[in-house]
Design an enzyme around this catalytic site. Structure first.
Site, short mmCIF file in Angstrom:
data_model
loop_
_atom_site.label_atom_id
_atom_site.label_comp_id
_atom_site.label_asym_id
_atom_site.label_seq_id
_atom_site.Cartn_x
_atom_site.Cartn_y
_atom_site.Cartn_z
N SER A 69 0.80 -1.24 0.00
CA SER A 69 0.00 0.00 0.00
C SER A 69 0.82 1.28 0.00
CB SER A 69 -0.93 0.02 1.21
OG SER A 69 -1.98 -0.88 1.01
N TYR A 198 -4.12 -2.01 -10.13
CA TYR A 198 -3.98 -1.91 -8.67
C TYR A 198 -3.04 -3.00 -8.12
CZ TYR A 198 -5.19 -2.30 -3.75
OH TYR A 198 -5.10 -2.42 -2.38
N TYR A 248 -4.44 3.82 8.17
CA TYR A 248 -5.80 3.30 8.32
C TYR A 248 -6.37 3.63 9.70
CZ TYR A 248 -3.48 0.97 4.54
OH TYR A 248 -2.72 0.74 3.44
N VAL A 266 1.22 -3.82 3.79
CA VAL A 266 1.18 -5.12 4.47
C VAL A 266 2.43 -5.97 4.22
CG1 VAL A 266 -1.32 -5.33 4.77
CG2 VAL A 266 -0.25 -6.19 2.67
O1 DON Z 1 -4.97 -4.91 -1.62
C1 DON Z 1 -4.44 -5.38 -0.63
O2 DON Z 1 -5.06 -5.86 0.30
C2 DON Z 1 -2.92 -5.32 -0.59
N1 DON Z 1 -2.38 -5.46 -1.90
C3 DON Z 1 -2.43 -4.02 -0.01
C4 DON Z 1 -2.92 -3.78 1.38
C5 DON Z 1 -1.99 -2.96 2.19
O3 DON Z 1 -0.81 -2.91 2.02
C6 DON Z 1 -2.64 -2.31 3.33
N2 DON Z 1 -1.65 -2.01 4.30
N3 DON Z 1 -1.46 -1.86 5.35
#
Ligand code: DON
Length: 316
Positions: A69, A198, A248, A266
């Site tokens: 993200s 995305y 978040y 993540v």
């Molecule tokens: O779309 C998703 O769930 C992951 N590719 C990215 C989520 C993410 O990195 C949220 N982070 N804390």
């Protein structure tokens, strides 16, 4: 104490890496994207680029990881360049107070995501980029942009196709978010194409050193190596969104503990900006309950404690 002076950043960074190496509270590595689950929780890297261009790194700072993200910051930057402030008609600027992949607010808020840093918001941002180009072009543009802002002359930054594919195979929540927003008319291109972009953005692989270099435009009012990437006011606003929405439902706690604009992923990375002072990247794959790097956050907390870099610290 002069809060801006940076007496021994190399020593501080080395101390932090040593402390993090010994920590037993490392959080949980993300498992819903299978390749991320295979990364060792023992990894820890930190890179600090100061305004004078000097780099201070420690630990696994030169090992590439999935930025996930954190790519939402770069996608927002590109989309603002493409469509300007019209972007804000389709994405809000408020913290969601919900998980990064939550769908709940979209119903009462007519398919307008709270901000560009939750999954729903970033998916709309990708749709805007697709309004101008085909998926392959949008992905290539992102890779070019990230290499440019990182001064990556060797073209070592790229997309980990294994991660992109795994996201495609397991991204049921993102598919739900995109379809739901499409029902409200806030996704315009075909959902598969938007999500393809995305997922590829999320699968960018970078080292802490490269990521900290990439953050220089946000440290420097939009400038890198004497070139203007974005206007100073746009850099200031992106920093504001990182502070209010970059973690978040944990954004308030991150501001409380660290007090710098930051964006997590993540994969366990965090890009953090001390405007006018430093661009910082940390990486440790174990996450806290909100999906933010457990040790990465602690490392940044230590860094601001020792440098006085929090934006809430009195200056000079
Ligand atoms: O779309 C998703 O769930 C992951 N590719 C990215 C989520 C993410 O990195 C949220 N982070 N804390």
């Amino acid at each position: 104490m002069d809060a801006i002076a940076t007496p021994d950043i190399a020593g501080i960074v080395a101390d932090i890496a040593a402390e993090m190496r010994l920590s037993s509270e490392r959080g949980q590595v993300a498992s819903y994207i299978p390749p991320l689950a295979a990364v060792s929780p023992d990894k820890f890297g930190i890179a600090v680029i100061l305004a004078d261009g000097s780099a201070h790194v420690a630990g696994d700072a030169d090992e590439a990881f999935s930025i996930q993200s954190i790519s939402k910051v770069f996608a927002l930057t590109l989309a603002l360049g493409a469509v300007g402030d019209q972007l804000w008609q389709r994405v809000g600027r408020e913290p969601s107070g919900s998980a990064f992949n939550s769908i709940v607010q979209l119903e009462s808020e007519q398919g307008i995501p709270r901000n560009p840093f939750i999954n729903a918001g970033a998916i709309v941002v990708c749709d805007m980029l697709l309004g101008r180009s085909a998926p392959a072009e949008a992905i290539a543009q992102m890779v070019r942009f990230v290499r440019q802002i990182s001064s990556d002359d060797q073209a070592s930054i790229g997309i980990d196709e294994t991660v992109a594919l795994a996201e495609q195979d397991t991204g049921f929540r993102n598919m739900a978010l995109a379809n739901y927003m499409r029902a409200f008319g806030n996704i315009r291109a075909p959902v598969e194409r938007v999500l393809g972009v995305y997922f590829h953005f999320c699968a960018l692989a970078m080292t802490c050193r490269e990521l900290a270099l990439a953050g220089r435009y946000l440290m420097n009012g939009g400038r890198v190596d004497g070139h203007s990437m974005i206007t100073p006011s746009r850099a200031r606003r992106i920093n504001a969104l990182m502070m209010s929405c970059g973690h978040y439902d944990n954004s308030g706690d991150f501001a409380f503990r660290v007090g710098l604009p930051g964006k997590s992923g993540v994969g366990g990375g965090i890009l953090c900006v001390a405007p006018g002072v430093a661009s910082i990247a940390v990486w440790s794959p174990g996450l806290n309950a909100s999906g933010n790097s457990q040790l990465g956050t602690l490392a940044l907390e230590r860094l601001v404690q020792r440098t006085g870099w929090s934006v809430f610290e009195p200056r000079g």
